[in-house]
Write an enzyme that holds these catalytic residues in place. Structure first.
Site, PDB file in Angstrom:
ATOM      1  N   SER A 108       9.663  -9.079   3.139  1.00  0.00           N
ATOM      2  CA  SER A 108       9.855  -9.951   1.970  1.00  0.00           C
ATOM      3  C   SER A 108      10.725 -11.152   2.339  1.00  0.00           C
ATOM      4  CB  SER A 108      10.512  -9.170   0.833  1.00  0.00           C
ATOM      5  OG  SER A 108       9.802  -7.991   0.621  1.00  0.00           O
ATOM      6  N   ARG A 109      11.547 -10.982   3.378  1.00  0.00           N
ATOM      7  CA  ARG A 109      12.439 -12.083   3.787  1.00  0.00           C
ATOM      8  C   ARG A 109      11.695 -13.238   4.448  1.00  0.00           C
ATOM      9  NH1 ARG A 109      18.079  -9.870   5.446  1.00  0.00           N
ATOM     10  NH2 ARG A 109      18.178  -8.066   4.120  1.00  0.00           N
ATOM     11  N   HIS A 159       4.201  -7.357  -0.250  1.00  0.00           N
ATOM     12  CA  HIS A 159       3.317  -8.035   0.698  1.00  0.00           C
ATOM     13  C   HIS A 159       2.365  -6.987   1.253  1.00  0.00           C
ATOM     14  CE1 HIS A 159       5.891  -6.164   3.658  1.00  0.00           C
ATOM     15  NE2 HIS A 159       6.946  -6.789   3.165  1.00  0.00           N
ATOM     16  N   GLY A 204       2.339  -5.317   3.854  1.00  0.00           N
ATOM     17  CA  GLY A 204       2.971  -4.102   4.389  1.00  0.00           C
ATOM     18  C   GLY A 204       3.111  -3.039   3.300  1.00  0.00           C
ATOM     19  N   HIS A 205       3.616  -3.450   2.128  1.00  0.00           N
ATOM     20  CA  HIS A 205       3.755  -2.495   1.017  1.00  0.00           C
ATOM     21  C   HIS A 205       2.390  -1.985   0.565  1.00  0.00           C
ATOM     22  CE1 HIS A 205       7.402  -5.142   0.314  1.00  0.00           C
ATOM     23  NE2 HIS A 205       7.958  -3.947   0.365  1.00  0.00           N
ATOM     24  N   GLY A 265       7.660   2.457   5.484  1.00  0.00           N
ATOM     25  CA  GLY A 265       7.186   1.683   6.631  1.00  0.00           C
ATOM     26  C   GLY A 265       8.046   1.927   7.865  1.00  0.00           C
ATOM     27  N   GLN A 267      15.936   3.363   8.773  1.00  0.00           N
ATOM     28  CA  GLN A 267      15.863   3.879   7.393  1.00  0.00           C
ATOM     29  C   GLN A 267      14.923   5.091   7.324  1.00  0.00           C
ATOM     30  OE1 GLN A 267      15.499   1.487   3.608  1.00  0.00           O
ATOM     31  NE2 GLN A 267      13.336   1.926   3.875  1.00  0.00           N
TER      32      GLN A 267
HETATM   33  O1  PAF Z   1      12.808  -0.213   2.086  1.00  0.00           O
HETATM   34  C1  PAF Z   1      13.110  -0.537   0.927  1.00  0.00           C
HETATM   35  O2  PAF Z   1      12.479  -1.394   0.307  1.00  0.00           O
HETATM   36  C2  PAF Z   1      14.304   0.128   0.236  1.00  0.00           C
HETATM   37  O3  PAF Z   1      15.314   0.380   1.148  1.00  0.00           O
HETATM   38  C3  PAF Z   1      13.918   1.417  -0.522  1.00  0.00           C
HETATM   39  C4  PAF Z   1      13.416   2.489   0.411  1.00  0.00           C
HETATM   40  C5  PAF Z   1      12.841   1.080  -1.555  1.00  0.00           C
HETATM   41  C6  PAF Z   1      15.135   1.955  -1.256  1.00  0.00           C
HETATM   42  O4  PAF Z   1      15.630   1.051  -2.185  1.00  0.00           O
END
Ligand code: PAF
Length: 277
Positions: free
Chosen positions: A187-188, A35, A37-38, A148, A154
């Site tokens: 994505s959810r 999306h 964001g990516h 992000g 994360q």
């Molecule tokens: O944020 C994500 O989409 C996943 O956790 C990542 C960093 C691609 C690792 O699989």
């Protein structure tokens, strides 16, 4: 031209060629279902690096719920079209056996920052993330990695990982991209039915009010926030917590930057968000 690459040996041959020319290589790890964001991460990488790799790999090791893994959207063709539009050099989309061949036996486990919140609620999740991200850095030999801020914990886990293991990748944390109504892109979101989609922005709205209330010294701000999220129509709130922004430990005093983080369920979908305080 955007190339789709499936094997580590093919990827490495390309990257070696770029490095001989002195090109800076950026990587944007994703699980696909892309999306805006990516795409904003890919554009940030394009602006700062001569070469950009976007990885698409639905990493089985980071799903603690097999049903979630099964339901995870796989939309490679549409993703590839979007990435061609941004002009990335390579889409690295390996098969699971390329990433985890027979005999694979290593787990990367980050302590401390990976333990509270998502770490406590999704056992094994951050081990899976740290393991695959360490591997993706090794496979791509990238100089810069783009993630992000939407997945704030994360991002802190990955920063800790590269510091602790001396992985020579500079981590860039990019702003959360939001829909016009404030909902953080994820994505959810596509799995929310119409009525739930209308309720979803209430999480960010309540968090924004709570951040102001915390700054004003209101000690009941987090409870009020949780009550507002429930009243708006969320099924349940897993946590709304104020934490040290980089260690994710308890928020003590105001000397260090703080972060408000939340996870809540709506229409059977788990939404997370975070904002600075
Ligand atoms: O944020 C994500 O989409 C996943 O956790 C990542 C960093 C691609 C690792 O699989």
């Amino acid at each position: 031209m955007t190339q789709i690459v499936r094997t580590v040996s093919e990827l490495r041959a390309l990257v070696r060629g770029w490095k001989v020319q002195g090109d800076v290589v950026g990587v944007v790890p994703t699980m696909g279902a892309l999306h805006e964001g990516h795409l904003s991460l890919a554009r940030a990488a394009k602006a700062e690096c001569e070469r950009v790799i976007v990885t698409i790999f639905v990493n089985p090791k980071q799903f603690n719920n097999p049903d979630d893994l099964k339901k995870y959207p796989r939309t490679e063709e549409a993703d590839a079209d979007l990435l061609r539009g941004v002009g990335v050099d390579v889409i690295f989309a390996p098969a699971p056996e390329e990433v985890y061949p027979t005999g694979f036996a290593t787990t990367v486990s980050v302590a401390g920052v990976a333990q509270p919140l998502e770490g406590a609620l999704r056992p094994g999740h951050f081990d899976g993330v740290a393991t695959v991200v360490a591997k993706l850095f090794g496979m791509t030999m990238a100089d810069r990695g783009y993630f992000g801020q939407k997945d704030w914990q994360q991002l802190q886990v990955i920063k800790r990982l590269v510091r602790d293991l001396n992985i020579p990748v500079w981590i860039v944390g990019c702003e959360t991209i939001r829909e016009a109504d404030g909902l953080a892109m994820s994505s959810r979101n596509a799995r929310l039915r119409d009525a739930a989609r209308r309720v979803a922005p209430a999480l960010y709205a309540a968090m924004t009010r709570a951040a102001l209330a915390v700054r004003a010294g209101d000690s009941g701000a987090l409870e009020t926030c949780a009550a507002e999220v429930q009243a708006a129509g969320f099924d349940s709130v897993e946590y709304i917590e104020l934490r040290d922004a980089s260690t994710l430990g308890p928020a003590e005093g105001r000397e260090r930057p703080l972060r408000l983080l939340a996870a809540a369920w709506l229409d059977g979908i788990r939404l997370i968000d975070n904002i600075p305080v």
